[in-house]
Design a protein around this motif. Structure first.
Motif, PDB file in Angstrom:
ATOM      1  N   THR A 241       0.828  -1.209   0.000  1.00 30.75           N
ATOM      2  CA  THR A 241       0.000   0.000   0.000  1.00 30.75           C
ATOM      3  C   THR A 241       0.858   1.253   0.000  1.00 30.75           C
ATOM      4  N   TRP A 243       0.288   5.711  -1.526  1.00 24.88           N
ATOM      5  CA  TRP A 243      -0.732   6.670  -1.927  1.00 24.88           C
ATOM      6  C   TRP A 243      -1.247   6.336  -3.325  1.00 24.88           C
ATOM      7  N   ARG A 246      -2.562   0.022  -4.332  1.00 28.08           N
ATOM      8  CA  ARG A 246      -3.056  -1.062  -3.466  1.00 28.08           C
ATOM      9  C   ARG A 246      -2.810  -2.371  -4.196  1.00 28.08           C
ATOM     10  N   PHE A 273      -5.952   5.978   2.489  1.00 25.15           N
ATOM     11  CA  PHE A 273      -5.496   4.643   2.878  1.00 25.15           C
ATOM     12  C   PHE A 273      -6.655   3.745   3.290  1.00 25.15           C
TER      13      PHE A 273
END
Length: 295
Positions: A241, A243, A246, A273
């Motif tokens: 993870t 910014w 994912r 997040f």
């Protein structure tokens, strides 16, 4: 899969392969992607290889100090110095994505050795530029200036947090850590290839591969890839993870002994997040891919 990703507001990159039959499917599987914490898989493999070959002892103890911590998960958030064995550092790194444990273990096994093993295994597009501290220092340097790169530990984390609080979304989206050409990166196909080598005892000594499989099977996060499968299906994975980034890669094993390596990487403009829709998209895409391979 495109519909799943469009609904979540992300672009997705996927590869899935039957580890025993060879059938595969995917979506842009050879595109370069940011690994984020998925890069911890090559590190744990290198640790296990060196342990199996007698180059280090699993019970050797190292200390995580304030200089290693970023205030996050596991030893990263401990108030005091923490002394752990190498195998416990590996456990914390993989099961909860402990950044401090990662950097301490990486220093021990060596960045050059990790990248050398990737080359040995034919994974030419997967490369690490450093550990977690190096990634965050690059962010601080871009947002604050060269002096930020001299900071370490909690001091670096505080400087980074202050900079992120005032940075525009456009500036964050332009960070090198979001660009696979300028940071630790790989491809979905190379990550499933790596997992296949580990699960078939071809990534090093069988003892090393078994240790990596066991550690990855203890990951504590159920909200991404595991969310797409019922309880009787075992998922051994590693998330990543950053910014707008994912990821999760892992091996999905069914009660009928069939097993599939799956890699799902997402890239989007939402910099938060907590994005449940994106997390769920990883599980949905993984399930679609595996269902396709299962016919």
């Amino acid at each position: 899969m495109r519909e799943v990703f469009d609904e979540a507001g992300v672009r997705g990159f996927v590869h899935a392969v039957d580890l025993d039959g060879g059938a595969e499917t995917g979506l842009d599987p050879d595109s370069p992607v940011v690994l984020a914490s998925v890069f911890k898989i090559p590190i744990v493999l290198e640790y296990a290889r060196q342990a199996a070959m007698g180059e280090l002892e699993r019970t050797e103890r190292l200390t995580v100090t304030a200089a290693d911590k970023d205030g996050g998960i596991g030893t990263s958030g401990c108030a005091d110095d923490v002394s752990l064995t190498l195998r416990d550092l590996a456990h914390f790194m993989m099961t909860m994505s402990d950044n401090a444990a990662t950097d301490v273990l990486l220093r021990r096994v060596g960045l050059e050795r990790v990248n050398g093993t990737l080359s040995e295994l034919g994974l030419w597009q997967t490369r690490l530029i450093g550990g977690c501290a190096e990634l965050f220092k690059s962010v601080a340097e871009e947002l604050v200036g060269p002096e930020a790169a001299e900071k370490g530990g909690i001091e670096l984390e505080e400087a980074l947090a202050a900079a992120l609080a005032t940075a525009t979304p456009e500036r964050i989206r332009a960070l090198a850590v979001r660009d696979p050409a300028r940071t630790t990166a790989g491809t979905p196909r190379e990550l499933t290839t790596l997992l296949g080598l580990i699960w078939r005892d071809e990534a090093g000594p069988a003892e090393a591969c078994a240790e990596v499989r066991k550690i990855m099977g203890n990951q504590i996060w159920p909200h991404r890839m595991s969310s797409g499968f019922p309880d009787e299906v075992k998922v051994s994975g590693k998330t990543g993870t950053l910014w707008g980034v994912r990821n999760e890669v892992g091996v999905v094993e069914y009660p009928d002994k069939s097993r599939y390596a799956v890699a799902v990487f997402l890239h989007g403009d939402d910099l938060g997040f907590r994005i449940p829709a994106a997390d769920a998209a990883i599980g949905k895409a993984a399930r679609l891919a595996v269902d396709h391979l299962r016919g």
